[in-house]
Design a protein around this motif. Sequence first.
Motif, PDB file in Angstrom:
ATOM      1  N   CYS A 166       0.709  -1.365  -0.314  1.00 17.52           N
ATOM      2  CA  CYS A 166      -0.235  -0.100  -0.084  1.00 17.52           C
ATOM      3  C   CYS A 166       1.037   1.417  -0.174  1.00 17.52           C
ATOM      4  N   ALA A 167       2.300   0.838   0.518  1.00 19.77           N
ATOM      5  CA  ALA A 167       2.548   2.283  -0.176  1.00 19.77           C
ATOM      6  C   ALA A 167       2.715   3.563   1.356  1.00 19.77           C
ATOM      7  N   TYR A 168       1.734   2.578   2.328  1.00 20.59           N
ATOM      8  CA  TYR A 168       2.745   4.080   3.354  1.00 20.59           C
ATOM      9  C   TYR A 168       2.981   3.808   4.329  1.00 20.59           C
ATOM     10  N   PRO A 169       3.461   5.247   4.761  1.00 19.01           N
ATOM     11  CA  PRO A 169       4.913   6.071   5.211  1.00 19.01           C
ATOM     12  C   PRO A 169       5.114   4.111   6.187  1.00 19.01           C
ATOM     13  N   ALA A 170       6.646   4.319   6.565  1.00 18.20           N
ATOM     14  CA  ALA A 170       6.887   3.892   7.974  1.00 18.20           C
ATOM     15  C   ALA A 170       6.226   4.143   9.429  1.00 18.20           C
ATOM     16  N   GLU A 171       6.974   5.852   9.281  1.00 17.79           N
ATOM     17  CA  GLU A 171       6.286   6.441  10.586  1.00 17.79           C
ATOM     18  C   GLU A 171       4.348   6.412  10.437  1.00 17.79           C
ATOM     19  N   PHE A 172       3.854   5.825   9.719  1.00 22.07           N
ATOM     20  CA  PHE A 172       2.276   5.725  10.118  1.00 22.07           C
ATOM     21  C   PHE A 172       1.938   4.813  10.507  1.00 22.07           C
ATOM     22  N   VAL A 173       2.737   3.271   9.656  1.00 23.23           N
ATOM     23  CA  VAL A 173       2.177   1.896   9.469  1.00 23.23           C
ATOM     24  C   VAL A 173       3.086   1.946  11.040  1.00 23.23           C
ATOM     25  N   ALA A 174       3.650   2.933  11.346  1.00 27.95           N
ATOM     26  CA  ALA A 174       4.493   2.579  13.617  1.00 27.95           C
ATOM     27  C   ALA A 174       3.678   2.648  14.398  1.00 27.95           C
ATOM     28  N   GLY A 175       2.795   4.586  13.966  1.00 37.70           N
ATOM     29  CA  GLY A 175       1.914   4.985  14.660  1.00 37.70           C
ATOM     30  C   GLY A 175       0.776   3.888  14.844  1.00 37.70           C
ATOM     31  N   LEU A 176       0.400   3.297  13.805  1.00 33.39           N
ATOM     32  CA  LEU A 176      -0.781   2.271  14.002  1.00 33.39           C
ATOM     33  C   LEU A 176      -0.515   1.121  14.751  1.00 33.39           C
ATOM     34  N   MET A 177       0.816   0.299  14.748  1.00 33.15           N
ATOM     35  CA  MET A 177       1.090  -1.080  15.394  1.00 33.15           C
ATOM     36  C   MET A 177       1.461  -0.603  16.801  1.00 33.15           C
ATOM     37  N   GLY A 178       1.500   0.960  17.249  1.00 28.91           N
ATOM     38  CA  GLY A 178       2.067   1.217  18.388  1.00 28.91           C
ATOM     39  C   GLY A 178       3.861   0.058  18.255  1.00 28.91           C
ATOM     40  N   ILE A 179       4.737   0.240  17.317  1.00 26.15           N
ATOM     41  CA  ILE A 179       6.008   0.311  17.086  1.00 26.15           C
ATOM     42  C   ILE A 179       6.515   1.531  16.606  1.00 26.15           C
ATOM     43  N   SER A 180       8.735   0.443  16.629  1.00 27.36           N
ATOM     44  CA  SER A 180       9.163   1.788  16.497  1.00 27.36           C
ATOM     45  C   SER A 180       9.264   1.322  14.599  1.00 27.36           C
ATOM     46  N   ALA A 181       9.741   2.957  14.167  1.00 22.45           N
ATOM     47  CA  ALA A 181       9.734   2.848  12.382  1.00 22.45           C
ATOM     48  C   ALA A 181      10.355   2.064  11.681  1.00 22.45           C
ATOM     49  N   ASP A 182      11.695   1.421  12.407  1.00 23.95           N
ATOM     50  CA  ASP A 182      12.806   0.432  11.945  1.00 23.95           C
ATOM     51  C   ASP A 182      12.240  -0.737  12.089  1.00 23.95           C
ATOM     52  N   GLU A 183      11.277  -0.910  13.385  1.00 21.93           N
ATOM     53  CA  GLU A 183      10.375  -2.408  13.371  1.00 21.93           C
ATOM     54  C   GLU A 183       9.959  -2.767  12.730  1.00 21.93           C
ATOM     55  N   VAL A 184       8.978  -1.888  11.854  1.00 23.41           N
ATOM     56  CA  VAL A 184       8.290  -1.996  11.232  1.00 23.41           C
ATOM     57  C   VAL A 184       8.607  -1.936   9.376  1.00 23.41           C
ATOM     58  N   VAL A 185       9.905  -1.784   9.501  1.00 23.05           N
ATOM     59  CA  VAL A 185      10.725  -1.973   7.744  1.00 23.05           C
ATOM     60  C   VAL A 185      11.163  -3.332   8.156  1.00 23.05           C
ATOM     61  N   ALA A 186      11.809  -3.383   9.510  1.00 18.11           N
ATOM     62  CA  ALA A 186      11.643  -4.769   9.554  1.00 18.11           C
ATOM     63  C   ALA A 186      11.068  -6.029   9.770  1.00 18.11           C
ATOM     64  N   LEU A 187       9.535  -5.874  10.071  1.00 20.52           N
ATOM     65  CA  LEU A 187       8.609  -6.375   9.883  1.00 20.52           C
ATOM     66  C   LEU A 187       8.469  -6.598   8.103  1.00 20.52           C
ATOM     67  N   ALA A 188       8.150  -5.674   8.126  1.00 22.63           N
ATOM     68  CA  ALA A 188       7.372  -5.825   6.750  1.00 22.63           C
ATOM     69  C   ALA A 188       9.063  -6.159   5.323  1.00 22.63           C
ATOM     70  N   GLY A 189      10.133  -6.244   6.102  1.00 14.59           N
ATOM     71  CA  GLY A 189      10.603  -7.223   4.897  1.00 14.59           C
ATOM     72  C   GLY A 189      10.795  -8.211   4.381  1.00 14.59           C
ATOM     73  N   ILE A 190       9.646  -9.131   4.900  1.00 14.33           N
ATOM     74  CA  ILE A 190       9.396  -9.910   4.561  1.00 14.33           C
ATOM     75  C   ILE A 190       9.019 -10.392   3.259  1.00 14.33           C
ATOM     76  N   ILE A 191       8.848  -9.282   2.796  1.00 14.87           N
ATOM     77  CA  ILE A 191       8.144  -9.128   1.209  1.00 14.87           C
ATOM     78  C   ILE A 191       8.860  -7.880   0.497  1.00 14.87           C
ATOM     79  N   ALA A 192       9.954  -7.596   0.622  1.00 13.26           N
ATOM     80  CA  ALA A 192      10.417  -6.701   0.000  1.00 13.26           C
ATOM     81  C   ALA A 192      11.009  -6.912  -1.421  1.00 13.26           C
ATOM     82  N   PRO A 193      10.624  -5.970  -2.139  1.00 16.67           N
ATOM     83  CA  PRO A 193      10.452  -6.368  -3.094  1.00 16.67           C
ATOM     84  C   PRO A 193      11.983  -6.324  -3.774  1.00 16.67           C
ATOM     85  N   PRO A 194      12.247  -7.077  -4.522  1.00 13.11           N
ATOM     86  CA  PRO A 194      13.885  -7.642  -5.766  1.00 13.11           C
ATOM     87  C   PRO A 194      14.179  -5.916  -5.790  1.00 13.11           C
TER      88      PRO A 194
END
Length: 227
Positions: free
Chosen positions: A117-145
Amino acid sequence: MAAPEDDQTLHANSYAVSYRLLGDSELAGAVSAVAVNRVRQLPEERSGQWLEQLTLFTVQQALQPSALAKDAGTATVISSASAPKSDANASLREALRRRLARATPEEQVAGALLQLCAYPAEFVAGLMGISADEVVALAGIIAPPPGVSYRDLGDPALTGSTRPAAPSRYRRKPHWTTLIAVLLVVLAVLYATQVTGPRPTLTDEGGFGARTQTTIIQDGQAQRFGY
């Protein structure tokens, strides 16, 4: 964040994820309908988490589209056999589904919101109650080639993409400059065939190092040049 009163916002977010995973508008529409219906059934205390729950429901439903059943949100049962047969990105979608199937719910939510969906990491972090770095790490499961954009997986009718769904089977049409060049060559050949007079001849043929003369036809008259 309270859930929106209209279903259009819910459907738009869910459809963006489901289409990128399935590549079929009918399947994606049915998946998002089920996901929206499930969000509407959330208890009051969880209604503020509607976007995370909507995303999770969408991913889980898209991973098993054959489980779609009649309910308040969809009128038909759609099996995986109805998936599109000619999709240039089918292998990429399949790889995405395989990765998400092995992911945790947190990875599914972060990956879908950040990568699909291309939401900013900071926005997703606010939703999930975690840091932006943690969001990026979690989202790495489907990081594009490298060089791949998941925007290309979206519904072309909504993203405005002009990329064809499958490689063209027709040869590329020649550029207009190529046609003009060919036409000029043909005209030159036709003009040459109309010129009269003796053929150009070589004198002292075979004389290595000797001065050689040749006659060419120019403007209809014979002229002699030495070299």
